[in-house]
Design an enzyme around this catalytic site. Structure first.
Site, PDB file in Angstrom:
ATOM      1  N   ARG A  30       0.856  -1.201   0.000  1.00  0.00           N
ATOM      2  CA  ARG A  30       0.000   0.000   0.000  1.00  0.00           C
ATOM      3  C   ARG A  30       0.887   1.245   0.000  1.00  0.00           C
ATOM      4  O   ARG A  30       0.620   2.209   0.691  1.00  0.00           O
ATOM      5  CB  ARG A  30      -0.908   0.020   1.247  1.00  0.00           C
ATOM      6  CG  ARG A  30      -1.684  -1.247   1.457  1.00  0.00           C
ATOM      7  CD  ARG A  30      -2.701  -1.515   0.340  1.00  0.00           C
ATOM      8  NE  ARG A  30      -3.357  -2.789   0.530  1.00  0.00           N
ATOM      9  CZ  ARG A  30      -2.949  -3.920  -0.033  1.00  0.00           C
ATOM     10  NH1 ARG A  30      -1.905  -3.966  -0.836  1.00  0.00           N
ATOM     11  NH2 ARG A  30      -3.612  -5.050   0.198  1.00  0.00           N
ATOM     12  N   ARG A  86       3.930   4.859   4.022  1.00  0.00           N
ATOM     13  CA  ARG A  86       4.419   3.582   4.552  1.00  0.00           C
ATOM     14  C   ARG A  86       5.592   3.112   3.709  1.00  0.00           C
ATOM     15  O   ARG A  86       5.516   3.151   2.491  1.00  0.00           O
ATOM     16  CB  ARG A  86       3.346   2.504   4.431  1.00  0.00           C
ATOM     17  CG  ARG A  86       2.133   2.759   5.248  1.00  0.00           C
ATOM     18  CD  ARG A  86       1.268   1.517   5.168  1.00  0.00           C
ATOM     19  NE  ARG A  86      -0.126   1.844   5.398  1.00  0.00           N
ATOM     20  CZ  ARG A  86      -1.099   0.955   5.269  1.00  0.00           C
ATOM     21  NH1 ARG A  86      -0.835  -0.273   4.886  1.00  0.00           N
ATOM     22  NH2 ARG A  86      -2.345   1.293   5.500  1.00  0.00           N
ATOM     23  N   ARG A 136      -0.847  -7.973   7.195  1.00  0.00           N
ATOM     24  CA  ARG A 136      -2.050  -8.697   6.765  1.00  0.00           C
ATOM     25  C   ARG A 136      -2.349  -8.431   5.287  1.00  0.00           C
ATOM     26  O   ARG A 136      -2.759  -9.323   4.558  1.00  0.00           O
ATOM     27  CB  ARG A 136      -3.249  -8.336   7.630  1.00  0.00           C
ATOM     28  CG  ARG A 136      -3.848  -6.972   7.373  1.00  0.00           C
ATOM     29  CD  ARG A 136      -5.226  -6.836   7.993  1.00  0.00           C
ATOM     30  NE  ARG A 136      -5.157  -6.535   9.402  1.00  0.00           N
ATOM     31  CZ  ARG A 136      -5.109  -5.302   9.914  1.00  0.00           C
ATOM     32  NH1 ARG A 136      -5.067  -4.253   9.111  1.00  0.00           N
ATOM     33  NH2 ARG A 136      -5.087  -5.105  11.207  1.00  0.00           N
ATOM     34  N   ASP A 137      -2.095  -7.194   4.866  1.00  0.00           N
ATOM     35  CA  ASP A 137      -2.380  -6.852   3.472  1.00  0.00           C
ATOM     36  C   ASP A 137      -1.551  -7.712   2.533  1.00  0.00           C
ATOM     37  O   ASP A 137      -2.038  -8.227   1.525  1.00  0.00           O
ATOM     38  CB  ASP A 137      -2.040  -5.385   3.203  1.00  0.00           C
ATOM     39  CG  ASP A 137      -2.977  -4.438   3.942  1.00  0.00           C
ATOM     40  OD1 ASP A 137      -4.063  -4.873   4.327  1.00  0.00           O
ATOM     41  OD2 ASP A 137      -2.605  -3.269   4.124  1.00  0.00           O
ATOM     42  N   TRP A 146      -8.500  -6.864  12.075  1.00  0.00           N
ATOM     43  CA  TRP A 146      -8.509  -6.471  10.654  1.00  0.00           C
ATOM     44  C   TRP A 146      -8.944  -5.018  10.472  1.00  0.00           C
ATOM     45  O   TRP A 146      -8.437  -4.297   9.624  1.00  0.00           O
ATOM     46  CB  TRP A 146      -9.448  -7.403   9.877  1.00  0.00           C
ATOM     47  CG  TRP A 146      -9.705  -6.926   8.483  1.00  0.00           C
ATOM     48  CD1 TRP A 146      -8.933  -7.166   7.394  1.00  0.00           C
ATOM     49  CD2 TRP A 146     -10.789  -6.090   8.034  1.00  0.00           C
ATOM     50  NE1 TRP A 146      -9.460  -6.536   6.284  1.00  0.00           N
ATOM     51  CE2 TRP A 146     -10.596  -5.869   6.645  1.00  0.00           C
ATOM     52  CE3 TRP A 146     -11.905  -5.508   8.650  1.00  0.00           C
ATOM     53  CZ2 TRP A 146     -11.479  -5.100   5.881  1.00  0.00           C
ATOM     54  CZ3 TRP A 146     -12.772  -4.745   7.890  1.00  0.00           C
ATOM     55  CH2 TRP A 146     -12.543  -4.559   6.520  1.00  0.00           C
ATOM     56  N   ASP A 148      -8.712  -1.523  11.204  1.00  0.00           N
ATOM     57  CA  ASP A 148      -7.743  -0.619  11.829  1.00  0.00           C
ATOM     58  C   ASP A 148      -8.397   0.407  12.743  1.00  0.00           C
ATOM     59  O   ASP A 148      -7.723   1.032  13.553  1.00  0.00           O
ATOM     60  CB  ASP A 148      -6.975   0.156  10.742  1.00  0.00           C
ATOM     61  CG  ASP A 148      -6.070  -0.749   9.940  1.00  0.00           C
ATOM     62  OD1 ASP A 148      -5.622  -1.768  10.482  1.00  0.00           O
ATOM     63  OD2 ASP A 148      -5.825  -0.439   8.753  1.00  0.00           O
ATOM     64  N   GLN A 188     -10.773   0.635  -2.897  1.00  0.00           N
ATOM     65  CA  GLN A 188     -10.870   0.141  -1.531  1.00  0.00           C
ATOM     66  C   GLN A 188     -12.322   0.100  -1.044  1.00  0.00           C
ATOM     67  O   GLN A 188     -12.755  -0.851  -0.439  1.00  0.00           O
ATOM     68  CB  GLN A 188     -10.055   1.035  -0.593  1.00  0.00           C
ATOM     69  CG  GLN A 188      -9.986   0.495   0.815  1.00  0.00           C
ATOM     70  CD  GLN A 188      -9.524   1.536   1.812  1.00  0.00           C
ATOM     71  OE1 GLN A 188     -10.053   2.635   1.898  1.00  0.00           O
ATOM     72  NE2 GLN A 188      -8.505   1.180   2.582  1.00  0.00           N
ATOM     73  N   GLY A 246      -6.750  -4.311  -0.550  1.00  0.00           N
ATOM     74  CA  GLY A 246      -7.051  -5.716  -0.316  1.00  0.00           C
ATOM     75  C   GLY A 246      -8.289  -6.189  -1.056  1.00  0.00           C
ATOM     76  O   GLY A 246      -8.538  -7.392  -1.138  1.00  0.00           O
TER      77      GLY A 246
HETATM   78  C1  GLC Z   1      -7.141  -0.965   4.825  1.00  0.00           C
HETATM   79  C2  GLC Z   1      -5.853  -1.545   5.362  1.00  0.00           C
HETATM   80  C3  GLC Z   1      -6.086  -2.948   5.870  1.00  0.00           C
HETATM   81  C4  GLC Z   1      -7.226  -2.970   6.859  1.00  0.00           C
HETATM   82  C5  GLC Z   1      -8.471  -2.359   6.253  1.00  0.00           C
HETATM   83  C6  GLC Z   1      -9.611  -2.257   7.243  1.00  0.00           C
HETATM   84  O1  GLC Z   1      -7.525  -1.665   3.695  1.00  0.00           O
HETATM   85  O2  GLC Z   1      -4.850  -1.557   4.379  1.00  0.00           O
HETATM   86  O3  GLC Z   1      -4.933  -3.441   6.489  1.00  0.00           O
HETATM   87  O4  GLC Z   1      -7.449  -4.294   7.245  1.00  0.00           O
HETATM   88  O5  GLC Z   1      -8.164  -1.070   5.794  1.00  0.00           O
HETATM   89  O6  GLC Z   1      -9.315  -1.390   8.277  1.00  0.00           O
END
Ligand code: GLC
Length: 795
Positions: free
Chosen positions: A336, A346, A352-353, A483, A485, A682, A702
């Site tokens: 990202r 970043r 996780r991504d 997951w 944030d 997104q 993602g």
């Molecule tokens: C964004 C972040 C991901 C997170 C998602 C939900 O896509 O990159 O890591 O899980 O937001 O907050």
């Protein structure tokens, strides 16, 4: 409204109108040299990292008509008229300016016509190289001779650290200067320090008659990209930069007879004067560009060939066969870190991504996916937790712990998140099944801080770390967050979503323990899974839905009685995916999602959105209602409703969710999404937004990765197994047939699926190279030849 179309035969998206609602971009290059280009030639380049290796400057959030980029201007020496080879930045009236942009796999070509002059510019980064090419052609379509001046312009950063270049002007402006020599400009930044480097911008196959190495020299002190003074005056000013802004701009004059064509190659990169001269020489050979383009296409097309589909839905085909897959590669490369939205804040791989990203290319390039997996495993801490961000210059064995001040200073993250390590379980299993390498479990990989262990032990450590962090209700504590944030559950709040993930992790671990005969571990994991299952059932299922979380003060998030956010998508979908929901519960919760969260543009993350800050944990209340994590249609989460529906055999419903979020579905109504119809965004603004249906956060997201998995393994139903391939489609019942070409362990399978009874799921027969397998959806590896014809009958 329509701005272009998918050219499937050439694996390109063709933009026929340049005034797209937002800049529609493409990615060139590789992890060594990355480049972003819009349909109007705006964009930037970076080496190794968007944050620490910026080469071409970009001004994030500038007006679309005022973005720096890779611009080529044409000025007519007689009429004094001037324009650009892409519609912007000069922006001639579209009544007499025609242009087409072809975005392809790691190249972009922009062709334009104005005043009987045709130009075309092909932009690409040659395979495995750290520089970029702008191959420019200009043709006189007039009946008289035309005398033209061509100006190419690139705005170089003064410092390769984005933040220094943009903000620390009292430093960065005083460290960079330019020189001119033999058809190329050289820029040097940062004196003799370790960060010092040379850049070049040169032209081959033509002679430069003018140059500017100073931005103001080319644009004029009060000029702009649309009114550069050098172009208006028909001549560069021969300026160089010293204590200001560098640029590379070169002027070439061409006199063209009617129908005559001329070409030139601009080259931009980092390297010495010697390297620049060699390259300029190399590109004098007319064949080089064509050969490189051919190699580039071959490279990418052969990756995409590993999985191709022909279904009754042409938009689905265009996406899976080219764009969706290409986006997944781009995500795996850049995580990202660099887009028109991510301004390089970043400097690494979000844990996780990136696990999701690598999973999405497993069926296309499991070697690359495996390499990324190893990197991420080396981003696991020896205590079993994981680094939220694995920096691009990550050195396993030397990294600070995520909750240390040093790590925070380097990355901006200050703690573990409970879910990071949990994504590894499916990824490791998927890698083993795709590659056939069970021995991967024995591979020794270092931890990020100290020590090393086998992959199997890494996984066990991840479980131990999390099982030591169960809360009052015996559910997984979020540590910082899961997951989501924005759901800051902290060191005592418990996450139901992550608990489902932990349950699935324990299940997968049992499968692996069984595989390599670790009986004690198997029993250990079984008993933890059992306890977790009972906590999830006891505390989390209420009023026909699963709750989302329990805060440290015992507030239940996602209870049906809540005023805000009374139904959340993820706990419903993950109750099914994890296998915790009983068949009855599964039907019930997905039905509730259908009734409350499903919209014509996809399912909402939750409903209603937060409008008050009643709980400290609810950080998403900062977002406007229906936006981002505050009740939008968050497309990564959409992947899981698709997957859950396919697990229940609901092919029509799964298709509905997929189709309503497929960007290509919006090709003829681009005014709605506004972002590129060939890549995922997104999120899409939810029903509480006055701009319901508008999409944001293109490319690096993602959404692409997770939806890819749900489409390939869920809807198309193709999954690798230890010793064969499973094909268990779950499709819209109206599909009568479809076919897939799938590479698997050096073999190719041509799979044709027939659905004579119009079912949504169910395979009655598989015929592999003439041999029948009744009531099975498994194609055994031992029966596969190099090339296989597979007929599958659904019913
Ligand atoms: C964004 C972040 C991901 C997170 C998602 C939900 O896509 O990159 O890591 O899980 O937001 O907050």
């Amino acid at each position: 409204m329509n701005y272009g179309y998918f050219d499937d035969a050439n694996k390109e998206y063709v933009i026929t109108r340049p005034d797209t609602p937002t800049p529609w971009t493409n990615y060139l290059g590789s992890t060594e040299y990355g480049a972003i280009i819009t349909n109007n030639a705006a964009g930037y380049s970076f080496i190794g990292s968007g944050a620490n290796g910026k080469l071409l400057r970009f001004r994030f959030n500038a007006c679309y008509s005022n973005l720096p980029g890779r611009y080529i201007y044409i000025s007519d020496q007689e009429s004094k008229d001037y324009w650009s080879a892409s519609w912007q930045p000069v922006g001639k009236s579209l009544e007499n300016y025609q242009t087409i942009c072809r975005h392809g796999t790691a190249y972009t070509e922009i062709t334009s016509q104005y005043q009987n002059i045709e130009t075309s510019t092909l932009y690409y980064v040659p395979l495995h190289q750290q520089y970029e090419i702008w191959h420019f052609k200009v043709k006189n379509m007039d009946t008289v001779t035309r005398n033209l001046s061509i100006f190419a312009y690139s705005e170089l950063t003064n410092h390769k650290l984005e933040a220094m270049d943009m903000n620390n002007l009292q430093y960065s402006q005083y460290i960079s200067r330019t020189y001119y020599k033999d058809n190329h400009l050289m820029q040097y930044t940062n004196g003799l320090s370790d960060d010092g480097c040379w850049r070049f911008f040169g032209v081959s196959k033509a002679s430069a008659v003018g140059w500017d190495g100073s931005r103001e020299g080319f644009l004029g002190t009060y000029g702009s990209y649309s009114t550069p003074s050098a172009v208006i005056n028909g001549a560069c000013n021969q300026t160089l930069n010293y204590t200001g802004n560098s640029c590379g701009s070169l002027q070439v004059n061409v006199n063209l007879e009617p129908q005559e064509e001329n070409e030139m190659v601009f080259i931009l990169g980092e390297g010495t004067d010697e390297m620049a001269s060699q390259l300029l020489n190399h590109y004098k050979n007319a064949r080089v560009v064509q050969e490189e383009l051919f190699q580039l296409k071959q490279y990418w097309h052969s990756k995409l060939e590993a999985f191709q589909v022909q279904t009754p839905d042409s938009k689905f085909n265009s996406m899976i066969n080219v764009w969706h897959s290409y986006e997944c590669f781009v995500n795996t490369y850049w995580s990202r870190t660099a887009s028109l939205i991510y301004s390089s804040g970043r400097n690494g791989l979000g844990y996780r991504d990136t696990v999701a990203d690598l999973q999405s290319i497993m069926h296309l390039d499991h070697k690359l996916a495996g390499e990324r997996l190893v990197t991420l495993l080396s981003g696991q801490v020896s205590n079993g937790g994981a680094l939220p961000l694995v920096r691009f210059d990550h050195i396993p064995g030397t990294e600070f712990l995520p909750d240390s001040p040093e790590y925070q200073q380097k990355t901006g993250y200050d703690n573990y998140r409970c879910d990071d390590g949990l994504w590894l379980f499916e990824a490791v299993l998927q890698y083993i099944k795709e590659s056939g390498k069970v021995e991967f479990l024995d591979t020794i990989i270092p931890y990020s801080d100290t020590g090393k262990a086998t992959v199997y032990e890494h996984l066990k450590k991840a479980l131990e770390f999390l099982l030591a962090r169960l809360g009052e209700h015996h559910l997984l504590i979020a540590i910082d967050n899961d997951w989501n944030d924005c759901l800051k559950l902290g060191s005592q709040g418990e996450s139901v979503f992550a608990s489902f993930q932990l349950y699935l992790g324990l299940k997968i671990f049992q499968e692996l323990a069984h595989l390599i005969h670790k009986d004690k571990d198997l029993i250990w994991a079984e008993s933890h899974a059992k306890e977790l299952y009972s906590s999830l059932q006891t505390h989390c299922f209420q009023d026909g839905q699963f709750i989302r979380a329990i805060t440290k003060d015992h507030h239940v998030i996602g209870a049906s009685t809540n005023e805000e956010a009374s139904l959340w998508l993820n706990p419903q979908t993950w109750s099914v995916i994890s296998g915790v929901a009983s068949p009855k519960q599964a039907e019930e919760v997905l039905d509730k999602v259908d009734k409350i969260l499903k919209t014509e543009y996809g399912a909402l993350l939750f409903y209603p959105s937060y409008t008050s800050f009643k709980l400290p944990e609810i950080n998403m209340a900062v977002y406007l209602p229906g936006v981002k994590e505050n009740g939008s249609i968050f497309l990564m989460a959409e992947a899981w409703i698709i997957k859950a529906e396919t697990m229940l055999g609901h092919g029509n419903q799964a298709w509905d969710y997929f189709n309503s979020t497929n960007p290509a579905s919006y090709n003829d109504k681009c005014e709605l999404h506004q972002t590129e119809p060939y890549v995922y965004s997104q999120f899409v603004e939810g029903i509480e937004s006055p701009y319901y249906g508008r999409a944001h956060g293109h490319w690096l997201t993602g959404s692409a990765s997770s939806i890819m998995l749900s489409v390939v393994e869920g809807i198309l139903g193709v999954r690798a197994d230890y010793d064969g391939l499973i094909v268990q489609p779950c499709i819209p019942s109206k599909w009568e047939e479809f076919s897939i070409v799938r590479h698997f362990r050096n073999k190719t399978l041509h799979i044709h699926v027939c659905n004579p009874d119009h079912v949504e799921k169910g395979v009655t027969k598989i015929v592999l190279n003439g041999e029948e397998f009744i009531n099975s959806c498994f194609i055994p590896l031992c029966k596969m030849k190099e090339l296989n014809e597979v007929e599958i009958i659904m019913g």
